[in-house]
Design a protein around this motif. Structure first.
Motif, short mmCIF file in Angstrom:
data_model
loop_
_atom_site.label_atom_id
_atom_site.label_comp_id
_atom_site.label_asym_id
_atom_site.label_seq_id
_atom_site.Cartn_x
_atom_site.Cartn_y
_atom_site.Cartn_z
N UNK A 1 0.84 -1.17 0.00
CA UNK A 1 0.00 0.00 0.00
C UNK A 1 0.89 1.24 0.00
N UNK A 2 1.40 1.64 -1.15
CA UNK A 2 2.25 2.84 -1.23
C UNK A 2 1.47 4.11 -0.89
N UNK A 3 2.15 5.02 -0.19
CA UNK A 3 1.57 6.32 0.16
C UNK A 3 2.51 7.40 -0.38
N UNK A 4 1.95 8.31 -1.15
CA UNK A 4 2.71 9.41 -1.72
C UNK A 4 2.30 10.70 -1.01
N UNK A 5 3.29 11.46 -0.57
CA UNK A 5 3.04 12.71 0.14
C UNK A 5 3.54 13.85 -0.74
N UNK A 6 2.74 14.92 -0.84
CA UNK A 6 3.20 16.09 -1.60
C UNK A 6 2.68 17.37 -0.94
N UNK A 7 3.49 18.43 -1.09
CA UNK A 7 3.12 19.74 -0.56
C UNK A 7 2.12 20.40 -1.50
N UNK A 8 1.18 21.11 -0.91
CA UNK A 8 0.25 21.94 -1.66
C UNK A 8 0.49 23.37 -1.18
N UNK A 9 1.38 24.10 -1.85
CA UNK A 9 1.75 25.45 -1.39
C UNK A 9 0.53 26.33 -1.15
N UNK A 10 0.50 26.92 0.03
CA UNK A 10 -0.60 27.79 0.41
C UNK A 10 -1.85 27.05 0.87
N UNK A 11 -1.84 25.72 0.75
CA UNK A 11 -3.02 24.93 1.13
C UNK A 11 -2.68 23.98 2.28
N UNK A 12 -1.65 23.14 2.11
CA UNK A 12 -1.28 22.16 3.13
C UNK A 12 -0.52 21.00 2.51
N UNK A 13 -0.95 19.79 2.82
CA UNK A 13 -0.30 18.57 2.31
C UNK A 13 -1.35 17.64 1.74
N UNK A 14 -0.90 16.84 0.75
CA UNK A 14 -1.77 15.86 0.12
C UNK A 14 -1.11 14.49 0.26
N UNK A 15 -1.91 13.49 0.64
CA UNK A 15 -1.45 12.12 0.75
C UNK A 15 -2.29 11.27 -0.18
N UNK A 16 -1.62 10.52 -1.08
CA UNK A 16 -2.32 9.62 -1.99
C UNK A 16 -1.98 8.20 -1.58
N UNK A 17 -3.02 7.41 -1.33
CA UNK A 17 -2.85 6.06 -0.82
C UNK A 17 -3.45 5.09 -1.82
N UNK A 18 -2.60 4.20 -2.33
CA UNK A 18 -3.07 3.20 -3.28
C UNK A 18 -3.82 2.12 -2.53
N UNK A 19 -5.03 1.83 -3.00
CA UNK A 19 -5.85 0.76 -2.44
C UNK A 19 -5.99 -0.32 -3.50
N UNK B 1 -7.15 6.51 -2.42
CA UNK B 1 -7.75 7.44 -1.47
C UNK B 1 -6.80 8.63 -1.42
N UNK B 2 -7.35 9.82 -1.42
CA UNK B 2 -6.56 11.04 -1.35
C UNK B 2 -7.01 11.80 -0.10
N UNK B 3 -6.04 12.15 0.75
CA UNK B 3 -6.33 12.91 1.96
C UNK B 3 -5.60 14.25 1.83
N UNK B 4 -6.36 15.33 1.97
CA UNK B 4 -5.78 16.67 1.94
C UNK B 4 -5.92 17.26 3.34
N UNK B 5 -4.78 17.65 3.93
CA UNK B 5 -4.78 18.30 5.23
C UNK B 5 -4.44 19.77 4.99
N UNK B 6 -5.41 20.62 5.24
CA UNK B 6 -5.25 22.05 5.01
C UNK B 6 -4.48 22.69 6.16
#
Length: 159
Positions: A1-19, A24-29
């Protein structure tokens, strides 16, 4: 279950989780808001499933983490926090030398390095238990520490 983390400048962080059946995509503002999206595959558009405020997201996270109910035996499931720190659950068995001791008199932190962060006693959860808290048979201690700290605590748990 790979998880990719990326910055969202001015917004927060995004985590993409392969199912197994999509992503599933989680955005933390930066504001604390959390959004959870579902994507049938990496080429499809995301569809918002949930949106939570900071407090509710933390509560749900602690439930999923197992702070309120641990469905599997602790020795079969490890929770590793950043930096290799473990979050472990330990039930005080009958006859444990810790039963009847306070956290202060048991001196768990100095003896093992493990920090007891909560105690589950039946349906009650004692978060951040004080030094005067007396340990009882059947209590589940939630501890945080390195693998070496956890091993040292397991040695004194049963005597």
């Amino acid at each position: 279950m790979p998880i990719t983390e990326s910055d969202l400048p001015g917004v927060g962080k995004k985590f993409e989780i392969e199912l197994g059946d999509g992503e599933m995509v989680v955005v933390i503002h930066n504001t604390g808001k959390r959004e959870v999206f579902r994507r049938p595959d990496s080429d499809a558009d995301s569809e918002k499933v949930f949106e939570f405020g900071d407090d509710l997201a933390r509560k749900i996270g602690s439930i999923i983490e197992g702070a309120y109910f641990q469905p599997v035996e602790p020795d079969t499931q490890e929770t590793t926090l950043p930096g290799g720190i473990l979050l472990e659950w330990y039930e005080l068995p009958p006859g444990s030398p810790l039963v009847g001791e306070t956290l202060e008199s048991a001196d768990i932190g100095n003896r093992t390095g493990l920090a007891v962060v909560a105690i589950q006693r039946g349906e009650e959860v004692i978060d951040s238990p004080g030094a005067e808290t007396t340990l009882r048979e059947g209590d589940t201690l939630i501890g945080v520490g390195t693998p070496e700290n956890c091993e040292a605590f397991e040695e004194i748990l049963t005597g």
